[in-house]
Motif scaffolding. Structure first.
Motif, short mmCIF file in Angstrom:
data_model
loop_
_atom_site.label_atom_id
_atom_site.label_comp_id
_atom_site.label_asym_id
_atom_site.label_seq_id
_atom_site.Cartn_x
_atom_site.Cartn_y
_atom_site.Cartn_z
N ILE A 13 0.89 -1.16 0.00
CA ILE A 13 0.00 0.00 0.00
C ILE A 13 0.92 1.21 0.00
N ASP A 14 0.98 1.91 -1.11
CA ASP A 14 1.93 3.00 -1.30
C ASP A 14 3.33 2.49 -0.98
N THR A 15 3.95 3.02 0.06
CA THR A 15 5.31 2.60 0.40
C THR A 15 5.33 1.55 1.50
N LEU A 16 4.16 1.12 1.97
CA LEU A 16 4.09 0.11 3.02
C LEU A 16 4.01 -1.27 2.41
#
Length: 90
Positions: A13-16
């Motif tokens: 999730i995005d950068t996660l």
């Protein structure tokens, strides 16, 4: 039926990047608990202490002490989800 993706699949999730909820040791311990309980109790994984204990919403200092803390496993009665035992592995 739910279909799990292959174990090497990682969801981002995005950068996660998602990671397993349990370490290998915690996973082994969970399976031991599950086998011992034989379905007689419920085993929760990493519940926040703020979700387990009643606290006065006006008492911020008391809430702050438990809001970011959890136990590795919480054993609850099957009938009413009443907590019976918290386990923290080291």
């Amino acid at each position: 039926n739910l279909i799990a993706p292959p174990s090497e699949t990682r969801i981002a999730i995005d950068t996660l990047l998602a990671k397993p909820l349990l370490t290998p040791s915690e996973s082994r311990f969970y399976h031991c608990l599950a086998a011992l309980s034989q379905g007689r109790c419920l085993i929760l994984i990493k519940p926040r202490l703020a979700d387990v204990f009643k606290h006065d919403s006006g008492e911020i200092a008391a809430l702050n002490k438990i809001s970011q803390k959890h136990v590795d496993f919480l054993i609850c009665r099957h009938q009413d989800w009443m907590p019976m035992l918290g386990v923290e592995l080291d």
